[in-house]
Design a protein around this motif. Structure first.
Motif, PDB file in Angstrom:
ATOM      1  N   SER A  77     107.681  82.421 -12.560  1.00  0.00           N
ATOM      2  CA  SER A  77     106.698  82.931 -11.612  1.00  0.00           C
ATOM      3  C   SER A  77     106.624  84.450 -11.730  1.00  0.00           C
ATOM      4  O   SER A  77     107.656  85.128 -11.738  1.00  0.00           O
ATOM      5  N   THR A  78     105.413  84.984 -11.816  1.00  0.00           N
ATOM      6  CA  THR A  78     105.274  86.437 -11.863  1.00  0.00           C
ATOM      7  C   THR A  78     105.702  87.067 -10.537  1.00  0.00           C
ATOM      8  O   THR A  78     106.066  88.239 -10.507  1.00  0.00           O
ATOM      9  N   ASN A  79     105.698  86.293  -9.467  1.00  0.00           N
ATOM     10  CA  ASN A  79     106.167  86.807  -8.168  1.00  0.00           C
ATOM     11  C   ASN A  79     107.662  87.104  -8.181  1.00  0.00           C
ATOM     12  O   ASN A  79     108.146  87.873  -7.366  1.00  0.00           O
ATOM     13  N   SER A  80     108.401  86.472  -9.102  1.00  0.00           N
ATOM     14  CA  SER A  80     109.846  86.694  -9.158  1.00  0.00           C
ATOM     15  C   SER A  80     110.190  87.951  -9.943  1.00  0.00           C
ATOM     16  O   SER A  80     111.336  88.369  -9.978  1.00  0.00           O
ATOM     17  N   VAL A  90     106.280  92.270 -18.427  1.00  0.00           N
ATOM     18  CA  VAL A  90     105.169  91.313 -18.373  1.00  0.00           C
ATOM     19  C   VAL A  90     103.990  91.853 -19.181  1.00  0.00           C
ATOM     20  O   VAL A  90     103.390  91.125 -19.983  1.00  0.00           O
ATOM     21  N   GLY A  91     103.679  93.117 -19.002  1.00  0.00           N
ATOM     22  CA  GLY A  91     102.585  93.728 -19.752  1.00  0.00           C
ATOM     23  C   GLY A  91     102.818  93.665 -21.255  1.00  0.00           C
ATOM     24  O   GLY A  91     101.901  93.371 -22.028  1.00  0.00           O
ATOM     25  N   PHE A  92     104.041  93.914 -21.673  1.00  0.00           N
ATOM     26  CA  PHE A  92     104.398  93.860 -23.094  1.00  0.00           C
ATOM     27  C   PHE A  92     104.192  92.447 -23.632  1.00  0.00           C
ATOM     28  O   PHE A  92     103.565  92.244 -24.670  1.00  0.00           O
ATOM     29  N   LEU A  93     104.723  91.454 -22.922  1.00  0.00           N
ATOM     30  CA  LEU A  93     104.612  90.056 -23.355  1.00  0.00           C
ATOM     31  C   LEU A  93     103.148  89.615 -23.470  1.00  0.00           C
ATOM     32  O   LEU A  93     102.759  88.991 -24.454  1.00  0.00           O
ATOM     33  N   GLU A 101      99.742  84.140 -18.910  1.00  0.00           N
ATOM     34  CA  GLU A 101      99.878  83.941 -17.471  1.00  0.00           C
ATOM     35  C   GLU A 101      98.837  82.926 -17.033  1.00  0.00           C
ATOM     36  O   GLU A 101      97.647  83.095 -17.280  1.00  0.00           O
ATOM     37  N   ILE A 102      99.302  81.844 -16.425  1.00  0.00           N
ATOM     38  CA  ILE A 102      98.420  80.793 -15.921  1.00  0.00           C
ATOM     39  C   ILE A 102      98.815  80.513 -14.483  1.00  0.00           C
ATOM     40  O   ILE A 102      99.958  80.138 -14.211  1.00  0.00           O
ATOM     41  N   ASP A 103      97.888  80.747 -13.565  1.00  0.00           N
ATOM     42  CA  ASP A 103      98.123  80.504 -12.137  1.00  0.00           C
ATOM     43  C   ASP A 103      99.404  81.152 -11.633  1.00  0.00           C
ATOM     44  O   ASP A 103     100.208  80.531 -10.932  1.00  0.00           O
ATOM     45  N   GLY A 104      99.621  82.413 -12.001  1.00  0.00           N
ATOM     46  CA  GLY A 104     100.779  83.145 -11.509  1.00  0.00           C
ATOM     47  C   GLY A 104     102.095  82.788 -12.183  1.00  0.00           C
ATOM     48  O   GLY A 104     103.152  83.213 -11.733  1.00  0.00           O
TER      49      GLY A 104
END
Length: 122
Positions: A77-80, A90-93, A101-104
């Motif tokens: 989860s990107t929230n984590s 995250v930006g690098f990946l 990224e799909i649905d967060g």
């Protein structure tokens, strides 16, 4: 001698060739059989938002390897992920097609698995 990871395009074409039950390196029209699957591989990579001609990365920060290993076990989860450093990871990946990224949720891509040849441990 360190083995250079295969490009995502080749990995996808080889997988499609195996899926159809053909030996990857058998000669077909003078080339390895897997090369006849490059158009289909490009379509798959495009659907996953990975540029088919994307080159291999020269340098990947060690933190990226850690995140890719976590992603190989399942979506994150990107929230984590909090703070400037995690946002940078995250930006690098995403910018290099190593994750989508799909649905967060972050998911590893074929290109992400190719970095360090990360395998599913399931």
């Amino acid at each position: 001698m360190t083995r250079k990871p295969k490009p995502a395009r080749e990995l996808a074409a080889r997988a499609l060739c195996r899926f159809d039950g053909h030996p990857e390196d058998t000669k077909f029209e003078g080339k390895p059989m897997w090369e006849s699957y490059l158009d289909q591989a490009d379509a798959v990579l495009e659907a996953l938002e990975i540029a088919p001609t994307q080159g291999q990365l020269e340098y990947v920060p060690v933190q990226i390897y850690h995140v890719l290993r976590r992603l190989s076990q399942g979506a994150i989860s990107t929230n984590s992920m909090h703070g400037r450093e995690d946002e940078g990871l995250v930006g690098f990946l995403l910018s290099r097609g190593l994750a989508v990224e799909i649905d967060g949720m972050l998911h590893i891509t074929v290109a992400g698995k190719a970095i360090g040849e990360i395998e599913d441990e399931r």
